[in-house]
Design a protein around this motif. Sequence first.
Motif, short mmCIF file in Angstrom:
data_model
loop_
_atom_site.label_atom_id
_atom_site.label_comp_id
_atom_site.label_asym_id
_atom_site.label_seq_id
_atom_site.Cartn_x
_atom_site.Cartn_y
_atom_site.Cartn_z
N ILE A 99 0.85 -1.20 0.00
CA ILE A 99 0.00 0.00 0.00
C ILE A 99 0.88 1.24 0.00
N ARG A 100 1.92 1.21 0.83
CA ARG A 100 2.80 2.37 0.93
C ARG A 100 3.39 2.74 -0.43
N ARG A 101 3.78 1.71 -1.16
CA ARG A 101 4.35 1.95 -2.49
C ARG A 101 3.35 2.60 -3.44
N ALA A 102 2.08 2.28 -3.25
CA ALA A 102 1.05 2.76 -4.18
C ALA A 102 0.51 4.14 -3.81
N LEU A 103 0.87 4.64 -2.63
CA LEU A 103 0.32 5.92 -2.19
C LEU A 103 0.92 7.07 -2.97
N GLN A 104 0.11 8.06 -3.25
CA GLN A 104 0.58 9.26 -3.91
C GLN A 104 0.95 10.29 -2.86
N THR A 105 1.99 11.08 -3.16
CA THR A 105 2.40 12.08 -2.19
C THR A 105 1.84 13.45 -2.55
N ARG A 106 1.22 13.56 -3.71
CA ARG A 106 0.55 14.83 -4.05
C ARG A 106 -0.57 14.53 -5.03
N ALA A 107 -1.45 15.52 -5.21
CA ALA A 107 -2.58 15.34 -6.11
C ALA A 107 -2.07 15.22 -7.54
N ARG A 108 -2.64 14.31 -8.26
CA ARG A 108 -2.26 14.18 -9.66
C ARG A 108 -3.48 14.52 -10.50
N VAL A 109 -3.43 15.66 -11.14
CA VAL A 109 -4.55 16.05 -11.99
C VAL A 109 -4.08 16.01 -13.43
N VAL A 110 -4.58 15.06 -14.15
CA VAL A 110 -4.25 14.97 -15.57
C VAL A 110 -5.46 15.45 -16.35
N SER A 111 -5.23 15.97 -17.52
CA SER A 111 -6.37 16.43 -18.32
C SER A 111 -6.32 15.76 -19.67
N PRO A 112 -6.77 14.50 -19.73
CA PRO A 112 -6.71 13.79 -21.00
C PRO A 112 -7.74 14.36 -21.97
N PRO A 113 -7.29 14.90 -23.11
CA PRO A 113 -8.25 15.48 -24.04
C PRO A 113 -9.00 14.40 -24.80
N LYS A 114 -8.42 13.20 -24.85
CA LYS A 114 -9.03 12.14 -25.64
C LYS A 114 -9.85 11.22 -24.75
N ARG A 284 -11.45 19.98 -15.42
CA ARG A 284 -10.17 19.25 -15.43
C ARG A 284 -10.22 18.06 -14.48
N LEU A 285 -10.82 18.30 -13.30
CA LEU A 285 -10.97 17.21 -12.34
C LEU A 285 -11.85 16.10 -12.92
N LEU A 286 -13.00 16.50 -13.44
CA LEU A 286 -13.97 15.51 -13.95
C LEU A 286 -13.36 14.64 -15.04
N ALA A 287 -12.45 15.23 -15.81
CA ALA A 287 -11.84 14.47 -16.91
C ALA A 287 -10.64 13.66 -16.45
N SER A 288 -10.20 13.89 -15.20
CA SER A 288 -9.01 13.17 -14.72
C SER A 288 -9.39 11.81 -14.16
N LYS A 289 -8.55 10.84 -14.44
CA LYS A 289 -8.80 9.48 -13.93
C LYS A 289 -8.80 9.47 -12.41
N SER A 290 -7.95 10.31 -11.79
CA SER A 290 -7.86 10.25 -10.33
C SER A 290 -9.16 10.72 -9.69
N TYR A 291 -9.75 11.79 -10.22
CA TYR A 291 -11.02 12.24 -9.63
C TYR A 291 -12.14 11.25 -9.97
N GLN A 292 -12.11 10.74 -11.20
CA GLN A 292 -13.14 9.76 -11.58
C GLN A 292 -13.10 8.55 -10.65
N ARG A 293 -11.90 8.09 -10.34
CA ARG A 293 -11.77 6.94 -9.44
C ARG A 293 -12.25 7.30 -8.05
N ALA A 294 -11.90 8.51 -7.60
CA ALA A 294 -12.31 8.94 -6.26
C ALA A 294 -13.83 9.00 -6.16
N VAL A 295 -14.48 9.54 -7.20
CA VAL A 295 -15.95 9.61 -7.19
C VAL A 295 -16.54 8.20 -7.23
N ALA A 296 -15.95 7.35 -8.06
CA ALA A 296 -16.46 5.98 -8.18
C ALA A 296 -16.37 5.26 -6.83
#
Length: 309
Positions: A99-114, A284-296
Motif C-alpha cells: 500500500i505504501r508503495r502505491a500511495l501518492q504524495t501529491r494530487a495528480r490532476v491529468v487532463s486527458p483530451p481524448k 479538469r478534475l472531472l476528466a481526470s482518472k484520479s477524480y473519476q476513481r475517487a468519485v467511483a
Amino acid sequence: MTVGLGGCNLFAPKSSNAPEVAVGPAGTIAVSEMGGRLGLTVQQNSAHSATMGNRFNSVVFFADPGGLAYVNGREVGEKGGLVVVGEMMYVPESLEQEIRRALQTRARVVSPPKRSPPAKRSPPLAWTSQLKYGPVVIDAGHGGRDPGASYYGYREKDIVLDVALMVSEILRASGIDARMTRGTDTFIELNDRAALAREVGAKLFVSLHCDAAPNRRARGFTIYAPRDRMRQASSFAAAMERSMLTTNMASRGIRAAGFRVLVRTKCPALLLEMGFLSNRYDARLLASKSYQRAVARAAADAVTAYLTK
Ligand SMILES: [Zn+2]
C-alpha cells in the motif's frame, strides 16, 4: 441546472486517535493499526469493508470475496488474507509495504483530451452467484446522440460512462449486484432507465451526471433526491454526501428535484452531479482518472454502506 457559487465546506480530515487494542489472527493487523502505520485516517470500518485515506489517497478493503485491497482504485496485493473477527476486519500485515508503495504524495490532476481506454468488462459469470446484495442500478446519464454538457472538449456522456463502469466494477468486487442502464455510448430514454430499475427490483438507483451553469464560477457536487420521496432517500443521500466529501470536492447540498429518473423509480434514488463541466477547474478534475476513481469509490462506498448496514 442550478446557478450560483459553490459552497466552501472543504473536506477537513478527521484525526485518528484512540488506537484499538485488539488481537487478530497471526500475520494480520487491525484496520486502525494499518491506518496508523500508513498515516491514513480511517473513515469507515465495518465487518464488510473499510476505507482510509488522506488528501491524496483512498485505500479500500473489502472482506468479500476473500479480501481485496484497492489504493486509489487500483488493486494491490494478493487476493485473500482479510479476516473478519466479530465486527473487526483484520488485514495482512504484508499489505503495508504494498500500500505504501502505491500511495501518492501529491494530487495528480491529468487532463486527458481524448477518450480514455474502455474500462474492464463485466466480471466473469462465475461471480454472479456470489453477488449477495442488490441489485443496484447505476445510470450513466445521456449517451449516444445526447452528449449532455459539453465544455473545454469534454463531454458529459463520456465522463459519466467511465465513472459508472468503475462504480459497477467496485460494487461487483464487493459482492453487490450492480447493473448499468448503459455500458456503452448509447442513447436510452429516461423512462427506460427508471423502468429497468423497477424491472430488476433495484434496491438503490444512482444516476451520474456532470453539472453546467451560465455562471462559470459555479463549482462543486450536488445530490438530488426525488422530491416526492425525500424521506425514503434521505439516509442514502446523507451517506452519499459524506462519502463524496472524501473526494475534496465541495458539496452544494442535498436537494429535492422532480427529475424523471428519480420520480419514476421506486427504490431510494439519487442523481449525483459530480461537479461542473462549465467550470474550468472542475472540468479538469472531472476528466481526470484520479477524480473519476475517487468519485467511483465514494459512490460505491455509499452504496455499500447503505446496503450492508
Ligand atoms: Zn446530465
